[in-house]
Design a protein around this motif. Structure first.
Motif, PDB file in Angstrom:
ATOM      1  N   VAL A 292       0.834  -1.196   0.000  1.00  0.00           N
ATOM      2  CA  VAL A 292       0.000   0.000   0.000  1.00  0.00           C
ATOM      3  C   VAL A 292       0.875   1.255   0.000  1.00  0.00           C
ATOM      4  O   VAL A 292       1.845   1.353   0.754  1.00  0.00           O
ATOM      5  CB  VAL A 292      -0.939   0.015   1.230  1.00  0.00           C
ATOM      6  CG1 VAL A 292      -1.621   1.375   1.381  1.00  0.00           C
ATOM      7  CG2 VAL A 292      -1.993  -1.067   1.090  1.00  0.00           C
ATOM      8  N   LYS A 293       0.540   2.177  -0.851  1.00  0.00           N
ATOM      9  CA  LYS A 293       1.250   3.449  -0.900  1.00  0.00           C
ATOM     10  C   LYS A 293       0.456   4.503  -0.129  1.00  0.00           C
ATOM     11  O   LYS A 293      -0.694   4.287   0.256  1.00  0.00           O
ATOM     12  CB  LYS A 293       1.429   3.904  -2.350  1.00  0.00           C
ATOM     13  CG  LYS A 293       2.119   2.884  -3.250  1.00  0.00           C
ATOM     14  CD  LYS A 293       3.560   2.670  -2.846  1.00  0.00           C
ATOM     15  CE  LYS A 293       4.256   1.710  -3.787  1.00  0.00           C
ATOM     16  NZ  LYS A 293       5.662   1.473  -3.414  1.00  0.00           N
ATOM     17  N   GLN A 294       1.049   5.642   0.081  1.00  0.00           N
ATOM     18  CA  GLN A 294       0.386   6.729   0.807  1.00  0.00           C
ATOM     19  C   GLN A 294       0.756   8.065   0.178  1.00  0.00           C
ATOM     20  O   GLN A 294       1.926   8.323  -0.084  1.00  0.00           O
ATOM     21  CB  GLN A 294       0.813   6.714   2.279  1.00  0.00           C
ATOM     22  CG  GLN A 294       0.076   7.716   3.136  1.00  0.00           C
ATOM     23  CD  GLN A 294       0.611   7.729   4.565  1.00  0.00           C
ATOM     24  OE1 GLN A 294       1.814   7.890   4.776  1.00  0.00           O
ATOM     25  NE2 GLN A 294      -0.261   7.553   5.520  1.00  0.00           N
ATOM     26  N   CYS A 295      -0.254   8.865  -0.132  1.00  0.00           N
ATOM     27  CA  CYS A 295       0.033  10.175  -0.716  1.00  0.00           C
ATOM     28  C   CYS A 295      -0.676  11.270   0.079  1.00  0.00           C
ATOM     29  O   CYS A 295      -1.539  10.979   0.912  1.00  0.00           O
ATOM     30  CB  CYS A 295      -0.386  10.230  -2.184  1.00  0.00           C
ATOM     31  SG  CYS A 295      -2.164  10.230  -2.459  1.00  0.00           S
ATOM     32  N   ARG A 296      -0.325  12.500  -0.204  1.00  0.00           N
ATOM     33  CA  ARG A 296      -0.904  13.644   0.522  1.00  0.00           C
ATOM     34  C   ARG A 296      -1.292  14.752  -0.454  1.00  0.00           C
ATOM     35  O   ARG A 296      -1.096  15.935  -0.192  1.00  0.00           O
ATOM     36  CB  ARG A 296       0.100  14.158   1.553  1.00  0.00           C
ATOM     37  CG  ARG A 296       0.492  13.098   2.582  1.00  0.00           C
ATOM     38  CD  ARG A 296       1.497  13.599   3.593  1.00  0.00           C
ATOM     39  NE  ARG A 296       1.900  12.545   4.506  1.00  0.00           N
ATOM     40  CZ  ARG A 296       2.778  12.696   5.487  1.00  0.00           C
ATOM     41  NH1 ARG A 296       3.364  13.887   5.658  1.00  0.00           N
ATOM     42  NH2 ARG A 296       3.085  11.711   6.287  1.00  0.00           N
ATOM     43  N   CYS A 297      -1.833  14.349  -1.560  1.00  0.00           N
ATOM     44  CA  CYS A 297      -2.193  15.304  -2.615  1.00  0.00           C
ATOM     45  C   CYS A 297      -3.323  16.229  -2.168  1.00  0.00           C
ATOM     46  O   CYS A 297      -4.304  15.784  -1.567  1.00  0.00           O
ATOM     47  CB  CYS A 297      -2.612  14.529  -3.862  1.00  0.00           C
ATOM     48  SG  CYS A 297      -3.279  15.565  -5.162  1.00  0.00           S
ATOM     49  N   SER A 312       2.149   4.869  -8.954  1.00  0.00           N
ATOM     50  CA  SER A 312       2.363   3.426  -8.802  1.00  0.00           C
ATOM     51  C   SER A 312       1.170   2.614  -9.285  1.00  0.00           C
ATOM     52  O   SER A 312       1.118   1.395  -9.058  1.00  0.00           O
ATOM     53  CB  SER A 312       2.641   3.096  -7.332  1.00  0.00           C
ATOM     54  OG  SER A 312       3.723   3.850  -6.835  1.00  0.00           O
ATOM     55  N   SER A 313       0.200   3.294  -9.913  1.00  0.00           N
ATOM     56  CA  SER A 313      -1.025   2.626 -10.398  1.00  0.00           C
ATOM     57  C   SER A 313      -1.783   1.972  -9.253  1.00  0.00           C
ATOM     58  O   SER A 313      -2.353   0.891  -9.387  1.00  0.00           O
ATOM     59  CB  SER A 313      -0.676   1.582 -11.474  1.00  0.00           C
ATOM     60  OG  SER A 313      -0.039   2.198 -12.579  1.00  0.00           O
ATOM     61  N   LYS A 314      -1.758   2.612  -8.079  1.00  0.00           N
ATOM     62  CA  LYS A 314      -2.478   2.133  -6.902  1.00  0.00           C
ATOM     63  C   LYS A 314      -3.610   3.085  -6.566  1.00  0.00           C
ATOM     64  O   LYS A 314      -3.531   4.292  -6.854  1.00  0.00           O
ATOM     65  CB  LYS A 314      -1.529   2.031  -5.692  1.00  0.00           C
ATOM     66  CG  LYS A 314      -0.347   1.094  -5.877  1.00  0.00           C
ATOM     67  CD  LYS A 314      -0.778  -0.342  -5.851  1.00  0.00           C
ATOM     68  CE  LYS A 314       0.423  -1.270  -5.910  1.00  0.00           C
ATOM     69  NZ  LYS A 314       0.022  -2.690  -5.895  1.00  0.00           N
ATOM     70  N   LYS A 315      -4.655   2.527  -5.965  1.00  0.00           N
ATOM     71  CA  LYS A 315      -5.750   3.358  -5.496  1.00  0.00           C
ATOM     72  C   LYS A 315      -5.398   3.973  -4.147  1.00  0.00           C
ATOM     73  O   LYS A 315      -4.701   3.365  -3.331  1.00  0.00           O
ATOM     74  CB  LYS A 315      -7.031   2.522  -5.359  1.00  0.00           C
ATOM     75  CG  LYS A 315      -7.578   1.988  -6.681  1.00  0.00           C
ATOM     76  CD  LYS A 315      -8.086   3.113  -7.560  1.00  0.00           C
ATOM     77  CE  LYS A 315      -8.731   2.567  -8.830  1.00  0.00           C
ATOM     78  NZ  LYS A 315      -9.232   3.651  -9.700  1.00  0.00           N
ATOM     79  N   CYS A 316      -5.894   5.176  -3.886  1.00  0.00           N
ATOM     80  CA  CYS A 316      -5.692   5.802  -2.576  1.00  0.00           C
ATOM     81  C   CYS A 316      -6.533   5.066  -1.531  1.00  0.00           C
ATOM     82  O   CYS A 316      -7.568   4.475  -1.843  1.00  0.00           O
ATOM     83  CB  CYS A 316      -6.091   7.280  -2.618  1.00  0.00           C
ATOM     84  SG  CYS A 316      -5.001   8.292  -3.650  1.00  0.00           S
ATOM     85  N   THR A 317      -6.097   5.111  -0.278  1.00  0.00           N
ATOM     86  CA  THR A 317      -6.796   4.444   0.821  1.00  0.00           C
ATOM     87  C   THR A 317      -7.043   5.430   1.945  1.00  0.00           C
ATOM     88  O   THR A 317      -6.651   6.595   1.878  1.00  0.00           O
ATOM     89  CB  THR A 317      -5.954   3.268   1.359  1.00  0.00           C
ATOM     90  OG1 THR A 317      -4.785   3.807   2.021  1.00  0.00           O
ATOM     91  CG2 THR A 317      -5.503   2.350   0.239  1.00  0.00           C
ATOM     92  N   VAL A 318      -7.661   4.916   3.027  1.00  0.00           N
ATOM     93  CA  VAL A 318      -7.952   5.776   4.183  1.00  0.00           C
ATOM     94  C   VAL A 318      -6.675   6.243   4.862  1.00  0.00           C
ATOM     95  O   VAL A 318      -6.691   7.188   5.653  1.00  0.00           O
ATOM     96  CB  VAL A 318      -8.835   5.035   5.216  1.00  0.00           C
ATOM     97  CG1 VAL A 318     -10.221   4.802   4.665  1.00  0.00           C
ATOM     98  CG2 VAL A 318      -8.195   3.715   5.636  1.00  0.00           C
ATOM     99  N   ALA A 319      -5.550   5.573   4.582  1.00  0.00           N
ATOM    100  CA  ALA A 319      -4.280   5.966   5.202  1.00  0.00           C
ATOM    101  C   ALA A 319      -3.673   7.193   4.532  1.00  0.00           C
ATOM    102  O   ALA A 319      -2.747   7.789   5.066  1.00  0.00           O
ATOM    103  CB  ALA A 319      -3.292   4.807   5.151  1.00  0.00           C
TER     104      ALA A 319
END
Length: 363
Positions: A292-297, A312-319
């Motif tokens: 799982v990745k984490q962003c702050r956009c 990374s072609s990943k969906k954002c999560t609650v984290a």
């Protein structure tokens, strides 16, 4: 881990061109240095007034019990322990209550037991400790602050020493003092103690540690501060890591009480002749979670290759700490994933209606 030094022959005037950490990481060098130091102290002692002894078990306990033994036989001279180690202070404060069968009168009726620590001298009899802390001090220190076990990341041991906090944990503390406790008893009692260190919520304390981790993680994700990311140091350890830590804590408490157990049965393993702690036996989290990745956009709605998840072609999560995100999984996508998982599960059962393989070895 440090590079281990080759065997070194010690001589009084021979300079050592090796770092102390490397030199002492070799057990034979360490023993040779101890033998050399003991001989030097005795040879330089005026009229043989200084004596040295070597301990084969827990040195801290041996130092304190030796001091109490000297004090029990003294009528006028006080006993001074010189040590900066916090473990020595904890043992002094703990063992003066039980006195390990060495003192035959109250400490206040002796010439005095003193501890010189970090440049200051303290009279142990002057310390006043709440009863629930006094009776639990060895266990609490072994779990939360001892330098020979391990520690809970981001949770200073001083937070555990709160008067009244452990009044209802007498049974759990006694498990660690009992030399006959099983691993299951140690884990059950220890996990409750660890959980209570993170919160006073009894519902949380009664949960399994992994469930408690999830509850606390979800709370952190839903808080206002989650927009800046989630600090995982604030949640309890996994059940697996906690169990190994509790094994080491139990071993240390027993050694302080004079009971010698096998370290390799208590969270340690032997590597190249040295005992090393086993950090964990399982992965810290499922592989899918570790990816799982984490962003702050905040500006591009997470649709720019500048940010981690989209890149990374990943969906954002609650984290994630993103705002106005358009890169989150939709309900339709979640439903499709669940349907795919159900189909895969059905395929497994179709291959063998019994649900068991033909070979016991395969099972």
């Amino acid at each position: 881990s440090p590079v281990r030094s080759l065997d070194v022959s010690l001589r009084g005037s021979l300079p050592l061109d090796v770092k102390a950490e490397e030199f002492l990481s070799n057990g034979r060098n360490k023993q040779a240095f101890i033998d050399f130091l003991c001989g030097k102290i005795q040879s330089d002692s005026p009229a043989g007034r200084l004596t040295t002894k070597q301990c084969t078990a827990d040195a801290d306990r041996w130092i304190v019990t030796t001091a109490l033994d000297l004090l029990s036989r003294s009528t006028s001279a006080p006993v001074l322990i010189k040590a900066d180690d916090t473990d020595i202070l904890v043992l002094c404060l703990s063992l003066i209550d039980t006195r390990m069968g060495l003192l035959n009168r109250p400490l206040t009726n002796t010439p005095g037991l003193y501890l010189e620590r970090c440049g200051s001298t303290y009279n142990i009899a002057d310390f006043s400790i709440p009863e629930d802390i006094q009776s639990s001090l060895l266990v609490l220190h072994a779990i939360f602050g001892c330098d020979t076990t391990s520690a809970l990341y981001g949770r200073p041991s001083v937070r555990a020493l709160v008067p009244g906090k452990w009044a209802g944990f007498r049974n759990e503390m006694n498990v660690f003092k009992d030399s006959e406790s099983t691993h299951e008893q140690i884990y059950e009692a220890g996990k409750r103690i660890i959980a209570a260190h993170y919160t006073s919520d009894q519902n949380f304390v009664s949960e399994k540690l992994d469930s408690a981790r999830e509850i606390m993680f979800r709370k952190k994700c839903s808080s206002k501060s989650a927009t800046k990311g989630v600090n995982l140091a604030g949640i309890p350890p996994s059940e697996d890591a906690a169990e190994l830590h509790l094994d080491r804590a139990y071993l240390q408490v027993q050694e302080w009480q004079g009971n010698n157990l096998d370290p390799q049965e208590c969270g340690w393993e032997l590597k190249e002749g040295l005992l090393e702690p086993i950090p964990m036996r399982k992965d810290p989290a499922p592989a899918s979670l570790m990816e799982v990745k984490q962003c702050r956009c905040k500006a591009t709605k997470c649709t720019s290759g500048k940010y981690t998840c989209f890149k990374s072609s990943k969906k954002c999560t609650v984290a994630c700490g993103c705002q106005n995100c358009e890169n989150r999984e939709t309900e339709e996508e979640r439903d499709e994933e669940e349907e795919d998982e159900e189909e895969e599960s059905m395929d497994v059962y179709d291959d063998d209606s019994s649900g068991c393989s033909e070979s016991e070895d395969d099972w």
